[in-house]
Write a protein that holds these residues in place. Structure first.
Motif, PDB file in Angstrom:
ATOM      1  N   ARG A 166       0.845  -1.197   0.000  1.00 48.79           N
ATOM      2  CA  ARG A 166       0.000   0.000   0.000  1.00 48.79           C
ATOM      3  C   ARG A 166       0.877   1.242   0.000  1.00 48.79           C
ATOM      4  O   ARG A 166       1.836   1.344   0.775  1.00 48.79           O
ATOM      5  CB  ARG A 166      -0.919   0.017   1.219  1.00 48.79           C
ATOM      6  CG  ARG A 166      -1.993   1.112   1.152  1.00 48.79           C
ATOM      7  CD  ARG A 166      -2.986   1.014   2.289  1.00 48.79           C
ATOM      8  NE  ARG A 166      -2.459   1.535   3.529  1.00 48.79           N
ATOM      9  CZ  ARG A 166      -2.357   2.829   3.834  1.00 48.79           C
ATOM     10  NH1 ARG A 166      -2.746   3.733   2.974  1.00 48.79           N
ATOM     11  NH2 ARG A 166      -1.888   3.208   4.993  1.00 48.79           N
ATOM     12  N   VAL A 167       0.555   2.180  -0.865  1.00 52.45           N
ATOM     13  CA  VAL A 167       1.279   3.441  -0.960  1.00 52.45           C
ATOM     14  C   VAL A 167       0.804   4.359   0.166  1.00 52.45           C
ATOM     15  O   VAL A 167      -0.398   4.550   0.363  1.00 52.45           O
ATOM     16  CB  VAL A 167       1.040   4.116  -2.327  1.00 52.45           C
ATOM     17  CG1 VAL A 167       1.751   5.461  -2.393  1.00 52.45           C
ATOM     18  CG2 VAL A 167       1.489   3.200  -3.461  1.00 52.45           C
ATOM     19  N   VAL A 168       1.753   4.927   0.896  1.00 52.84           N
ATOM     20  CA  VAL A 168       1.431   5.822   2.003  1.00 52.84           C
ATOM     21  C   VAL A 168       1.601   7.277   1.581  1.00 52.84           C
ATOM     22  O   VAL A 168       0.794   8.135   1.931  1.00 52.84           O
ATOM     23  CB  VAL A 168       2.324   5.519   3.230  1.00 52.84           C
ATOM     24  CG1 VAL A 168       2.058   6.504   4.350  1.00 52.84           C
ATOM     25  CG2 VAL A 168       2.120   4.096   3.694  1.00 52.84           C
ATOM     26  N   ARG A 169       2.659   7.539   0.798  1.00 53.60           N
ATOM     27  CA  ARG A 169       2.967   8.916   0.414  1.00 53.60           C
ATOM     28  C   ARG A 169       3.764   8.901  -0.882  1.00 53.60           C
ATOM     29  O   ARG A 169       4.617   8.031  -1.092  1.00 53.60           O
ATOM     30  CB  ARG A 169       3.785   9.559   1.529  1.00 53.60           C
ATOM     31  CG  ARG A 169       4.115  10.997   1.318  1.00 53.60           C
ATOM     32  CD  ARG A 169       4.751  11.580   2.586  1.00 53.60           C
ATOM     33  NE  ARG A 169       5.170  12.916   2.340  1.00 53.60           N
ATOM     34  CZ  ARG A 169       6.384  13.373   2.553  1.00 53.60           C
ATOM     35  NH1 ARG A 169       7.307  12.589   3.058  1.00 53.60           N
ATOM     36  NH2 ARG A 169       6.697  14.617   2.278  1.00 53.60           N
ATOM     37  N   VAL A 170       3.494   9.885  -1.732  1.00 52.18           N
ATOM     38  CA  VAL A 170       4.231  10.028  -2.984  1.00 52.18           C
ATOM     39  C   VAL A 170       4.768  11.446  -3.056  1.00 52.18           C
ATOM     40  O   VAL A 170       4.022  12.409  -2.884  1.00 52.18           O
ATOM     41  CB  VAL A 170       3.318   9.751  -4.206  1.00 52.18           C
ATOM     42  CG1 VAL A 170       4.073   9.973  -5.500  1.00 52.18           C
ATOM     43  CG2 VAL A 170       2.752   8.346  -4.145  1.00 52.18           C
ATOM     44  N   GLU A 198      10.476  10.261  -3.959  1.00 51.71           N
ATOM     45  CA  GLU A 198      10.337   8.912  -3.405  1.00 51.71           C
ATOM     46  C   GLU A 198       8.878   8.516  -3.215  1.00 51.71           C
ATOM     47  O   GLU A 198       7.977   9.353  -3.248  1.00 51.71           O
ATOM     48  CB  GLU A 198      11.094   8.784  -2.086  1.00 51.71           C
ATOM     49  CG  GLU A 198      10.610   9.735  -1.020  1.00 51.71           C
ATOM     50  CD  GLU A 198      11.514   9.756   0.206  1.00 51.71           C
ATOM     51  OE1 GLU A 198      12.695   9.368   0.119  1.00 51.71           O
ATOM     52  OE2 GLU A 198      11.023  10.168   1.262  1.00 51.71           O
ATOM     53  N   ILE A 199       8.710   7.215  -3.010  1.00 52.10           N
ATOM     54  CA  ILE A 199       7.396   6.633  -2.744  1.00 52.10           C
ATOM     55  C   ILE A 199       7.507   5.902  -1.417  1.00 52.10           C
ATOM     56  O   ILE A 199       8.380   5.037  -1.254  1.00 52.10           O
ATOM     57  CB  ILE A 199       6.989   5.663  -3.864  1.00 52.10           C
ATOM     58  CG1 ILE A 199       6.934   6.413  -5.190  1.00 52.10           C
ATOM     59  CG2 ILE A 199       5.661   4.992  -3.552  1.00 52.10           C
ATOM     60  CD1 ILE A 199       7.072   5.532  -6.393  1.00 52.10           C
ATOM     61  N   SER A 200       6.659   6.259  -0.461  1.00 48.97           N
ATOM     62  CA  SER A 200       6.653   5.580   0.830  1.00 48.97           C
ATOM     63  C   SER A 200       5.539   4.538   0.811  1.00 48.97           C
ATOM     64  O   SER A 200       4.420   4.826   0.391  1.00 48.97           O
ATOM     65  CB  SER A 200       6.412   6.562   1.971  1.00 48.97           C
ATOM     66  OG  SER A 200       7.499   7.449   2.081  1.00 48.97           O
ATOM     67  N   VAL A 201       5.897   3.329   1.273  1.00 50.11           N
ATOM     68  CA  VAL A 201       4.932   2.230   1.282  1.00 50.11           C
ATOM     69  C   VAL A 201       4.877   1.584   2.658  1.00 50.11           C
ATOM     70  O   VAL A 201       5.820   1.704   3.449  1.00 50.11           O
ATOM     71  CB  VAL A 201       5.304   1.148   0.234  1.00 50.11           C
ATOM     72  CG1 VAL A 201       5.284   1.718  -1.173  1.00 50.11           C
ATOM     73  CG2 VAL A 201       6.641   0.497   0.546  1.00 50.11           C
ATOM     74  N   GLU A 202       3.764   0.909   2.933  1.00 54.06           N
ATOM     75  CA  GLU A 202       3.710   0.041   4.101  1.00 54.06           C
ATOM     76  C   GLU A 202       4.532  -1.183   3.726  1.00 54.06           C
ATOM     77  O   GLU A 202       4.212  -1.869   2.750  1.00 54.06           O
ATOM     78  CB  GLU A 202       2.270  -0.341   4.431  1.00 54.06           C
ATOM     79  CG  GLU A 202       1.486   0.791   5.016  1.00 54.06           C
ATOM     80  CD  GLU A 202       0.076   0.390   5.411  1.00 54.06           C
ATOM     81  OE1 GLU A 202      -0.325  -0.773   5.177  1.00 54.06           O
ATOM     82  OE2 GLU A 202      -0.631   1.256   5.938  1.00 54.06           O
ATOM     83  N   TRP A 203       5.614  -1.431   4.452  1.00 51.30           N
ATOM     84  CA  TRP A 203       6.551  -2.487   4.090  1.00 51.30           C
ATOM     85  C   TRP A 203       5.866  -3.845   4.188  1.00 51.30           C
ATOM     86  O   TRP A 203       5.334  -4.198   5.238  1.00 51.30           O
ATOM     87  CB  TRP A 203       7.769  -2.411   5.005  1.00 51.30           C
ATOM     88  CG  TRP A 203       8.971  -3.081   4.436  1.00 51.30           C
ATOM     89  CD1 TRP A 203       9.682  -4.077   5.028  1.00 51.30           C
ATOM     90  CD2 TRP A 203       9.604  -2.804   3.188  1.00 51.30           C
ATOM     91  NE1 TRP A 203      10.725  -4.439   4.211  1.00 51.30           N
ATOM     92  CE2 TRP A 203      10.694  -3.672   3.062  1.00 51.30           C
ATOM     93  CE3 TRP A 203       9.353  -1.910   2.150  1.00 51.30           C
ATOM     94  CZ2 TRP A 203      11.540  -3.682   1.960  1.00 51.30           C
ATOM     95  CZ3 TRP A 203      10.187  -1.902   1.049  1.00 51.30           C
ATOM     96  CH2 TRP A 203      11.263  -2.786   0.971  1.00 51.30           C
ATOM     97  N   PRO A 204       5.848  -4.610   3.086  1.00 50.86           N
ATOM     98  CA  PRO A 204       5.101  -5.868   3.101  1.00 50.86           C
ATOM     99  C   PRO A 204       5.818  -7.014   3.808  1.00 50.86           C
ATOM    100  O   PRO A 204       5.254  -8.096   3.937  1.00 50.86           O
ATOM    101  CB  PRO A 204       4.925  -6.176   1.605  1.00 50.86           C
ATOM    102  CG  PRO A 204       6.051  -5.498   0.923  1.00 50.86           C
ATOM    103  CD  PRO A 204       6.356  -4.276   1.760  1.00 50.86           C
ATOM    104  N   TRP A 205       7.065  -6.804   4.254  1.00 50.48           N
ATOM    105  CA  TRP A 205       7.820  -7.864   4.916  1.00 50.48           C
ATOM    106  C   TRP A 205       8.259  -7.396   6.286  1.00 50.48           C
ATOM    107  O   TRP A 205       8.465  -6.222   6.521  1.00 50.48           O
ATOM    108  CB  TRP A 205       9.059  -8.232   4.098  1.00 50.48           C
ATOM    109  CG  TRP A 205       8.733  -8.606   2.698  1.00 50.48           C
ATOM    110  CD1 TRP A 205       8.117  -9.760   2.279  1.00 50.48           C
ATOM    111  CD2 TRP A 205       8.970  -7.835   1.521  1.00 50.48           C
ATOM    112  NE1 TRP A 205       7.983  -9.739   0.916  1.00 50.48           N
ATOM    113  CE2 TRP A 205       8.500  -8.578   0.420  1.00 50.48           C
ATOM    114  CE3 TRP A 205       9.556  -6.598   1.287  1.00 50.48           C
ATOM    115  CZ2 TRP A 205       8.579  -8.123  -0.886  1.00 50.48           C
ATOM    116  CZ3 TRP A 205       9.640  -6.145  -0.012  1.00 50.48           C
ATOM    117  CH2 TRP A 205       9.153  -6.900  -1.084  1.00 50.48           C
ATOM    118  N   GLY A 206       8.452  -8.342   7.176  1.00 53.85           N
ATOM    119  CA  GLY A 206       8.888  -8.007   8.528  1.00 53.85           C
ATOM    120  C   GLY A 206       7.731  -7.426   9.325  1.00 53.85           C
ATOM    121  O   GLY A 206       6.638  -7.208   8.819  1.00 53.85           O
TER     122      GLY A 206
END
Length: 157
Positions: A28-32, A36-44
């Motif tokens: 999921r994209v949090v901020r653009v 850069e593009i900030s995402v909810e990290w899908p791992w960890g």
């Protein structure tokens, strides 16, 4: 993920060339922003014992100009334009890197997420001469991301 070390046989050393990849996974994209593009990290997952209080997000550089390197992880847009609340895919296309430094930590390093890494590989593009620490990226060998790490071809160094 210590599977990467099993694929390699012995731990990587400074100067080794590695082939690294990670299957692209929906995020999921949090901020653009322009850069850069900030995402909810899908791992960890967030480490509740960490002193760093990671928020579960990671910023990834947007497309970089030809001849430059923006790091290992990249964003591939989905069917819709990149925007906060939208979806993209995050991963590493097959990339050749050279190990420029290593770090071994016992106890594991507090980075804000789990699993805490025991081994870090500091890498830069395999081709060319690496001189700028800002261009290096880090591989957590024990990463929750499904990294594939293999010995790469020698580039004459």
């Amino acid at each position: 993920m210590d599977a990467g070390l099993r694929v390699l046989g012995q731990p990587p050393q400074v100067g080794d060339v590695l082939r690294v990849s990670c299957p692209f996974t929906e995020a999921r994209v949090v901020r653009v922003t322009r850069d850069e593009i900030s995402v909810e990290w899908p791992w960890g997952r967030i480490d509740p014992q960490s002193a760093l209080h990671w928020n579960g997000r990671r910023a990834i550089p947007r497309a970089t100009p030809p001849g430059t390197w923006g790091g290992l992880f990249q964003v591939a847009p989905g069917d819709e334009p990149l925007r906060a609340g939208g979806v993209c895919r995050v991963g590493i296309p097959e990339t050749l890197v050279r190990v420029v430094d290593t770090g071994h930590y016992d106890p594991p390093l507090d980075v804000g997420w789990l699993p805490r890494p025991h081994t870090l590989l500091i890498v830069a593009p395999a081709e060319g001469t690496w001189t700028d620490e800002d261009e290096a990226d880090t591989i957590e060998v024990e990463s929750a991301a499904p990294l594939v790490i293999e010995r790469g071809p020698s580039t004459g160094r």
